[in-house]
Design an enzyme around this catalytic site. Structure first.
Site, PDB file in Angstrom:
ATOM      1  CB  SER A   1     -24.032 -11.659 -33.301  1.00 51.93           C
ATOM      2  OG  SER A   1     -23.506 -11.557 -31.983  1.00 51.93           O
TER       3      SER A   1
ATOM      4  CG  ASP B   1     -23.596 -10.355 -38.239  1.00 51.94           C
ATOM      5  OD1 ASP B   1     -24.006 -10.793 -39.326  1.00 51.94           O
ATOM      6  OD2 ASP B   1     -22.401 -10.460 -37.861  1.00 51.94           O
TER       7      ASP B   1
ATOM      8  N   GLY C   1     -14.966 -17.129 -38.370  1.00 51.62           N
ATOM      9  CA  GLY C   1     -13.800 -17.394 -37.537  1.00 51.62           C
ATOM     10  C   GLY C   1     -12.549 -17.343 -38.386  1.00 51.62           C
TER      11      GLY C   1
ATOM     12  N   GLY D   1     -14.548 -12.269 -42.916  1.00 49.25           N
ATOM     13  CA  GLY D   1     -13.440 -11.497 -43.497  1.00 49.25           C
ATOM     14  C   GLY D   1     -12.207 -11.405 -42.596  1.00 49.25           C
TER      15      GLY D   1
ATOM     16  CB  THR E   1     -12.470 -13.878 -35.783  1.00 49.79           C
ATOM     17  OG1 THR E   1     -13.723 -14.481 -36.097  1.00 49.79           O
ATOM     18  CG2 THR E   1     -11.703 -14.772 -34.825  1.00 49.79           C
TER      19      THR E   1
HETATM   20 ZN    ZN Z   1     -21.407 -13.781 -40.693  1.00 51.21          ZN
END
Ligand code: ZN
Length: 312
Positions: A72, A104, A210, A241, A264
């Site tokens: 990210s 991401d 999350g 996921g 997560t």
């Molecule tokens: Zn995502």
């Protein structure tokens, strides 16, 4: 069936070979009815966890299991935008294993430009907080820039809001509605895909970013995934996921999901292993000794997901 690859045949030969290779692996996943695992990393511990797991599961499967390293904006800032690319490249050069790099959730054109220029294999432009028309316009701009630099670069967009954070949650994130009327509508997804020219779509189908504290995440709407897949005829990407059941994943893959994102659960495994290591060795100061158990813990999570996604 899927117009995903045919559309790109005229794109010319100048695209980065890694993006082309990733397209082939996605095509292969659709044919095999498996999904490619996309795992977010924040540090080199995460990187080793993912590639070690891919190596283990590849041996079990008797074929190369591809994986996508996801970063990210915050994650790639922490490692370094170009350093992440170098990390993946050096591993590939040494091992020849199919490891790919995706930017991401990227929320601005400037940050898309940065990863395209850095040679990422794919990126996700996330304009889900904008209106439909604004999201289309912003996505188009990112698509045009990406293709101008690398005709084969894979571009994903999101349609429908599934929350933003990869955290352990007390409840469904604010703004996320998982009842049927709020899920991504097939005709809307089709309109968006046609208007933007993206390669892949991440729909809102009951998934959430999350994972919920102590319980299982809500079940995915498999029927809706199938309807969207039939309508847009592009590979679908399932975000969030973490916290979903193996049965849900398998059904989602059968319905048209080609990539599944996990973050997560890896973060939780990292945090728990680090806490345990520090508690067990309060006098230890060597980071590589304290961090080793975090690699092992994250690797176990990745191995389990890869077996499920790849039906190993
Ligand atoms: Zn995502």
């Amino acid at each position: 069936m899927f117009n995903f690859f045919n559309a790109k045949k005229s794109a010319g030969a100048s695209g980065a070979p890694r993006s082309k290779e990733l397209r082939r692996y996605i095509e292969d996943a659709l044919e095999r009815k498996v999904a490619i695992g996309h795992f977010n990393i924040s540090n080199v511990e995460g990187f080793w966890a993912v590639v070690n797991a891919a190596e283990v599961v590849s041996k079990e499967a008797g074929r190369d299991i591809p994986v996508i390293i996801g970063v990210s904006e915050g994650e790639r800032d922490f490692i370094g935008v170009t350093q992440t690319r170098a990390l993946v490249d050096s591993y590939r050069a040494q091992t020849g294993r199919p490891v790919f790099l995706n930017a991401d959730h990227t929320y601005s054109f400037d940050r898309v430009k940065e990863v395209v220029d850095a040679g990422y294999d794919s990126f996700i432009y996330d304009g889900t907080e904008q209106s439909f028309d604004d999201n289309v316009a912003a996505t188009r701009k990112c698509v045009a820039y990406g293709r101008s630099k690398n005709p084969d670069i894979l571009i994903e967009a999101e349609i429908g809001f599934i929350g933003k954070s990869s955290k352990v949650l007390d409840g469904i994130p604010e703004g996320v509605k998982i009842s049927e009327e709020f899920l991504t509508k097939p005709e809307e997804a089709k309109r968006f895909a046609d208007a933007t020219g993206v390669d892949m779509l991440a729909p809102a189908v009951g998934n959430i970013h999350g994972m919920l504290k102590g319980g299982k995440d809500p079940a995915l709407n498999i029927k809706r995934i199938k309807e969207i897949s039939d309508e847009v005829k592009l590979p679908l990407v399932l975000h969030g996921g973490s916290g979903n059941s193996a049965e849900d994943f398998t059904a989602a893959i059968d319905a048209g999901v080609a990539i599944v994102h996990v973050n997560t659960e890896l973060r939780v495994a990292f945090r728990d292993a680090l806490k345990a290591a520090v508690a067990a060795h309060p006098d230890e100061v060597a980071p590589y000794k304290l961090m080793k158990p975090t690699v092992v813990a994250m690797q176990q999570v990745v191995e389990g997901k890869l077996r499920t996604f790849n039906r190993v």
